[in-house]
Design an enzyme around this catalytic site. Structure first.
Site, PDB file in Angstrom:
ATOM      1  N   LYS A  33      -3.821   9.547  -4.395  1.00  0.00           N
ATOM      2  CA  LYS A  33      -3.688  10.334  -3.402  1.00  0.00           C
ATOM      3  C   LYS A  33      -2.728  11.082  -2.922  1.00  0.00           C
ATOM      4  O   LYS A  33      -2.686  12.585  -2.577  1.00  0.00           O
ATOM      5  CB  LYS A  33      -3.955   8.965  -1.965  1.00  0.00           C
ATOM      6  CG  LYS A  33      -4.910   8.595  -2.203  1.00  0.00           C
ATOM      7  CD  LYS A  33      -5.188   7.804  -0.837  1.00  0.00           C
ATOM      8  CE  LYS A  33      -4.507   6.319  -0.507  1.00  0.00           C
ATOM      9  NZ  LYS A  33      -4.294   5.192  -1.751  1.00  0.00           N
ATOM     10  N   ARG A 108      -8.328   4.345   7.197  1.00  0.00           N
ATOM     11  CA  ARG A 108      -8.427   3.405   6.603  1.00  0.00           C
ATOM     12  C   ARG A 108      -9.293   2.295   6.720  1.00  0.00           C
ATOM     13  O   ARG A 108      -9.210   1.301   6.893  1.00  0.00           O
ATOM     14  CB  ARG A 108      -7.184   3.096   6.331  1.00  0.00           C
ATOM     15  CG  ARG A 108      -6.352   2.452   5.295  1.00  0.00           C
ATOM     16  CD  ARG A 108      -5.218   2.294   5.277  1.00  0.00           C
ATOM     17  NE  ARG A 108      -4.267   2.245   4.168  1.00  0.00           N
ATOM     18  CZ  ARG A 108      -2.985   3.228   3.049  1.00  0.00           C
ATOM     19  NH1 ARG A 108      -2.766   3.922   3.379  1.00  0.00           N
ATOM     20  NH2 ARG A 108      -2.656   2.251   2.816  1.00  0.00           N
ATOM     21  N   ARG A 147       5.576   2.781 -10.082  1.00  0.00           N
ATOM     22  CA  ARG A 147       5.576   4.175 -10.010  1.00  0.00           C
ATOM     23  C   ARG A 147       7.105   4.289  -9.745  1.00  0.00           C
ATOM     24  O   ARG A 147       7.835   3.767  -9.290  1.00  0.00           O
ATOM     25  CB  ARG A 147       4.670   4.478  -8.481  1.00  0.00           C
ATOM     26  CG  ARG A 147       5.062   5.015  -7.703  1.00  0.00           C
ATOM     27  CD  ARG A 147       4.203   5.639  -6.131  1.00  0.00           C
ATOM     28  NE  ARG A 147       3.972   3.791  -5.747  1.00  0.00           N
ATOM     29  CZ  ARG A 147       2.567   4.092  -4.964  1.00  0.00           C
ATOM     30  NH1 ARG A 147       2.109   5.074  -4.698  1.00  0.00           N
ATOM     31  NH2 ARG A 147       2.783   3.061  -4.679  1.00  0.00           N
ATOM     32  N   ARG A 180       8.681   1.720  -4.921  1.00  0.00           N
ATOM     33  CA  ARG A 180       8.606   1.441  -3.367  1.00  0.00           C
ATOM     34  C   ARG A 180       9.053  -0.254  -3.323  1.00  0.00           C
ATOM     35  O   ARG A 180       8.224  -0.586  -4.458  1.00  0.00           O
ATOM     36  CB  ARG A 180       6.955   2.176  -3.488  1.00  0.00           C
ATOM     37  CG  ARG A 180       7.568   3.125  -2.047  1.00  0.00           C
ATOM     38  CD  ARG A 180       5.868   3.502  -1.632  1.00  0.00           C
ATOM     39  NE  ARG A 180       4.786   3.121  -1.239  1.00  0.00           N
ATOM     40  CZ  ARG A 180       3.653   3.198  -1.755  1.00  0.00           C
ATOM     41  NH1 ARG A 180       4.075   4.875  -1.468  1.00  0.00           N
ATOM     42  NH2 ARG A 180       2.898   2.558  -0.498  1.00  0.00           N
ATOM     43  N   ARG A 191      -2.477  -5.376  -0.933  1.00  0.00           N
ATOM     44  CA  ARG A 191      -2.571  -4.058  -0.694  1.00  0.00           C
ATOM     45  C   ARG A 191      -4.549  -3.854  -1.166  1.00  0.00           C
ATOM     46  O   ARG A 191      -4.881  -3.439  -0.215  1.00  0.00           O
ATOM     47  CB  ARG A 191      -1.609  -3.142  -1.364  1.00  0.00           C
ATOM     48  CG  ARG A 191      -0.038  -2.981   0.197  1.00  0.00           C
ATOM     49  CD  ARG A 191       0.955  -2.348  -1.078  1.00  0.00           C
ATOM     50  NE  ARG A 191       0.137  -1.181  -1.499  1.00  0.00           N
ATOM     51  CZ  ARG A 191       0.695  -0.642  -2.475  1.00  0.00           C
ATOM     52  NH1 ARG A 191       1.841  -0.870  -2.920  1.00  0.00           N
ATOM     53  NH2 ARG A 191       0.993   0.894  -2.555  1.00  0.00           N
TER      54      ARG A 191
HETATM   55  P1  AP5 Z   1      -0.236   8.014  -6.248  1.00  0.00           P
HETATM   56  O1  AP5 Z   1      -0.418   9.285  -6.594  1.00  0.00           O
HETATM   57  O2  AP5 Z   1       1.645   7.274  -5.460  1.00  0.00           O
HETATM   58  O3  AP5 Z   1      -1.293   7.063  -5.556  1.00  0.00           O
HETATM   59  P2  AP5 Z   1      -1.101   6.507  -4.577  1.00  0.00           P
HETATM   60  O4  AP5 Z   1      -3.058   6.803  -3.919  1.00  0.00           O
HETATM   61  O5  AP5 Z   1      -0.598   8.342  -3.352  1.00  0.00           O
HETATM   62  O6  AP5 Z   1      -1.081   5.260  -3.757  1.00  0.00           O
HETATM   63  P3  AP5 Z   1       0.089   4.498  -2.426  1.00  0.00           P
HETATM   64  O7  AP5 Z   1       0.886   3.071  -3.239  1.00  0.00           O
HETATM   65  O8  AP5 Z   1       0.880   5.423  -1.831  1.00  0.00           O
HETATM   66  O9  AP5 Z   1      -1.249   4.617  -1.701  1.00  0.00           O
HETATM   67  P4  AP5 Z   1      -1.068   3.553   0.149  1.00  0.00           P
HETATM   68  O10 AP5 Z   1      -2.470   3.595   0.540  1.00  0.00           O
HETATM   69  O11 AP5 Z   1      -1.835   2.014  -0.942  1.00  0.00           O
HETATM   70  O12 AP5 Z   1       0.202   3.263   0.143  1.00  0.00           O
HETATM   71  P5  AP5 Z   1       0.441   4.422   1.558  1.00  0.00           P
HETATM   72  O13 AP5 Z   1       1.994   5.038   1.533  1.00  0.00           O
HETATM   73  O14 AP5 Z   1      -0.696   5.014   2.317  1.00  0.00           O
HETATM   74  O15 AP5 Z   1      -0.300   7.353  -7.355  1.00  0.00           O
HETATM   75  C1  AP5 Z   1       0.271   6.225  -8.258  1.00  0.00           C
HETATM   76  C2  AP5 Z   1       1.083   5.796  -9.621  1.00  0.00           C
HETATM   77  O16 AP5 Z   1       0.259   6.740 -10.230  1.00  0.00           O
HETATM   78  C3  AP5 Z   1       2.566   7.180  -9.610  1.00  0.00           C
HETATM   79  O17 AP5 Z   1       3.368   6.649 -10.217  1.00  0.00           O
HETATM   80  C4  AP5 Z   1       1.443   7.946  -9.796  1.00  0.00           C
HETATM   81  O18 AP5 Z   1       2.315   9.331 -11.142  1.00  0.00           O
HETATM   82  C5  AP5 Z   1       0.803   7.727 -10.981  1.00  0.00           C
HETATM   83  N1  AP5 Z   1      -0.775   9.008 -11.262  1.00  0.00           N
HETATM   84  C6  AP5 Z   1      -1.191   9.359 -10.336  1.00  0.00           C
HETATM   85  N2  AP5 Z   1      -2.091   9.884 -10.531  1.00  0.00           N
HETATM   86  C7  AP5 Z   1      -2.628   9.888 -12.093  1.00  0.00           C
HETATM   87  C8  AP5 Z   1      -3.588  10.128 -13.318  1.00  0.00           C
HETATM   88  N3  AP5 Z   1      -4.498  10.676 -13.672  1.00  0.00           N
HETATM   89  N4  AP5 Z   1      -2.881   9.108 -14.591  1.00  0.00           N
HETATM   90  C9  AP5 Z   1      -2.152   8.548 -14.619  1.00  0.00           C
HETATM   91  N5  AP5 Z   1      -1.348   8.309 -13.272  1.00  0.00           N
HETATM   92  C10 AP5 Z   1      -1.594   8.452 -12.496  1.00  0.00           C
HETATM   93  O19 AP5 Z   1       0.532   2.698   2.804  1.00  0.00           O
HETATM   94  C11 AP5 Z   1       1.778   1.743   2.522  1.00  0.00           C
HETATM   95  C12 AP5 Z   1       1.747   1.187   3.305  1.00  0.00           C
HETATM   96  O20 AP5 Z   1       1.046   1.967   4.851  1.00  0.00           O
HETATM   97  C13 AP5 Z   1      -0.405   0.540   3.300  1.00  0.00           C
HETATM   98  O21 AP5 Z   1      -0.282  -1.141   2.542  1.00  0.00           O
HETATM   99  C14 AP5 Z   1      -0.239   0.080   5.169  1.00  0.00           C
HETATM  100  O22 AP5 Z   1       0.623  -1.226   5.854  1.00  0.00           O
HETATM  101  C15 AP5 Z   1       0.517   1.220   5.928  1.00  0.00           C
HETATM  102  N6  AP5 Z   1      -0.127   2.516   6.199  1.00  0.00           N
HETATM  103  C16 AP5 Z   1      -0.348   3.397   5.774  1.00  0.00           C
HETATM  104  N7  AP5 Z   1      -1.842   3.671   6.341  1.00  0.00           N
HETATM  105  C17 AP5 Z   1      -2.227   3.738   7.121  1.00  0.00           C
HETATM  106  C18 AP5 Z   1      -3.495   2.895   8.020  1.00  0.00           C
HETATM  107  N8  AP5 Z   1      -4.324   4.239   7.977  1.00  0.00           N
HETATM  108  N9  AP5 Z   1      -3.403   2.174   9.332  1.00  0.00           N
HETATM  109  C19 AP5 Z   1      -2.953   0.773   8.512  1.00  0.00           C
HETATM  110  N10 AP5 Z   1      -2.074   0.610   7.841  1.00  0.00           N
HETATM  111  C20 AP5 Z   1      -0.962   1.911   6.904  1.00  0.00           C
END
Ligand code: AP5
Length: 237
Positions: A33, A108, A147, A180, A191
């Site tokens: 994402k 989410r 990552r 991270r 997660r």
């Molecule tokens: P990346 O692009 O970083 O993946 P992502 O989908 O953004 O993953 P996240 O871990 O950031 O998502 P998340 O939803 O768990 O975390 P968030 O920060 O929102 O890619 C991942 C890796 O893969 C990278 O190394 C990249 O290079 C590689 N990659 C990408 N595409 C690729 C491809 N096609 N091929 C190969 N490699 C590839 O949330 C963190 C925390 O915040 C949550 O756990 C929660 O506690 C809180 N939180 C956030 N939002 C909310 C909400 N709406 N409600 C409640 N709590 C929330």
């Protein structure tokens, strides 16, 4: 049908002046994402709103909001709906969201999705395009474990799939890359469980209203980007 559009970087000024509306990126942790959001920002000139990034920024600055979020994030648990929705509401009121915005990591839960529908009701482009990135579970584990992120510019790397030119250094500004805190084995598992239980039901919610576009996120980044542009532009542009 998914139309594939070339992900060339020099898009016409036209795309950057049109009304694009809300784009929601849905997908498990590690689906890409954040990676794909950057391509959307570059193509459409609309802001990325990542709830995870906003929370991490608050933590880094030691704000009250950041302190409240810290413990739950470090356990891989979702924050309360109202807490996150208030944060998103503040951000969506900024003028740069007028032509559209990319929601990365929000909504989410079903209550968050319903809140968003109400919040956007009556806006110019209240109907969101929801792009769901599907990726195999074992691939997600490999992506998250490998990552690395630049603490200065936010660029995302992967030691296995998208390594920087110089190990541990950002290609753009040379900063030392960081892992991270919630990318540890134990927290990744929590997660992914939270995603299955609380976020996956959103697919049916958006499918029922014809807003869901599903993309195979288990392909090279450029291919995913091209299919995502196609799905959005089929609807919007
Ligand atoms: P990346 O692009 O970083 O993946 P992502 O989908 O953004 O993953 P996240 O871990 O950031 O998502 P998340 O939803 O768990 O975390 P968030 O920060 O929102 O890619 C991942 C890796 O893969 C990278 O190394 C990249 O290079 C590689 N990659 C990408 N595409 C690729 C491809 N096609 N091929 C190969 N490699 C590839 O949330 C963190 C925390 O915040 C949550 O756990 C929660 O506690 C809180 N939180 C956030 N939002 C909310 C909400 N709406 N409600 C409640 N709590 C929330």
């Amino acid at each position: 049908m998914v139309v594939v559009t070339s992900p060339e970087k020099n898009v016409s000024a036209d795309l950057k002046s049109r009304l694009i509306g809300p784009i929601i990126l849905l997908g498990p942790p590690g689906a890409g994402k954040g990676t794909q959001s950057r391509e959307l920002v570059a193509r459409y000139g609309i802001p990325q709103i990542s709830t995870g990034d906003i929370l991490r920024d608050n933590r880094a600055r030691g704000t009250e909001l950041g302190k409240q979020a810290e413990k739950l994030m470090d356990r891989g648990v979702l924050l309360p709906d109202q807490f996150v929705s208030d944060m998103v509401a503040d951000r969506l009121r900024h003028a740069d969201c007028a032509r559209g915005f990319i929601l990365d990591g929000f909504p989410r839960t079903i209550p968050q999705a319903k809140w968003l529908d109400e919040f956007l009701a009556g806006c110019d482009a209240s109907t969101a395009v929801v792009v769901k990135l599907d990726v195999d579970y074992n691939q997600l584990l490999r992506r998250l474990a490998g990552r690395r992120t630049c603490p200065t510019c936010g660029r995302i790397y992967n030691v296995n799939f998208q390594p920087p030119r110089v190990p541990d250094a950002c290609d753009i500004d040379g900063s030392k890359l960081v892992a991270r805190k919630d990318d540890s084995e134990e927290v990744i598992s929590a997660r992914l469980k939270a995603y299955e239980k609380e976020t996956l039901p959103l697919a049916d919610y958006y499918r029922a209203s014809g807003r869901l576009r599903e993309i195979n996120g288990d392909q090279p980044v450029e291919r995913v980007t091209a299919e995502m542009f196609g799905a959005i532009e089929n609807d919007r542009v």
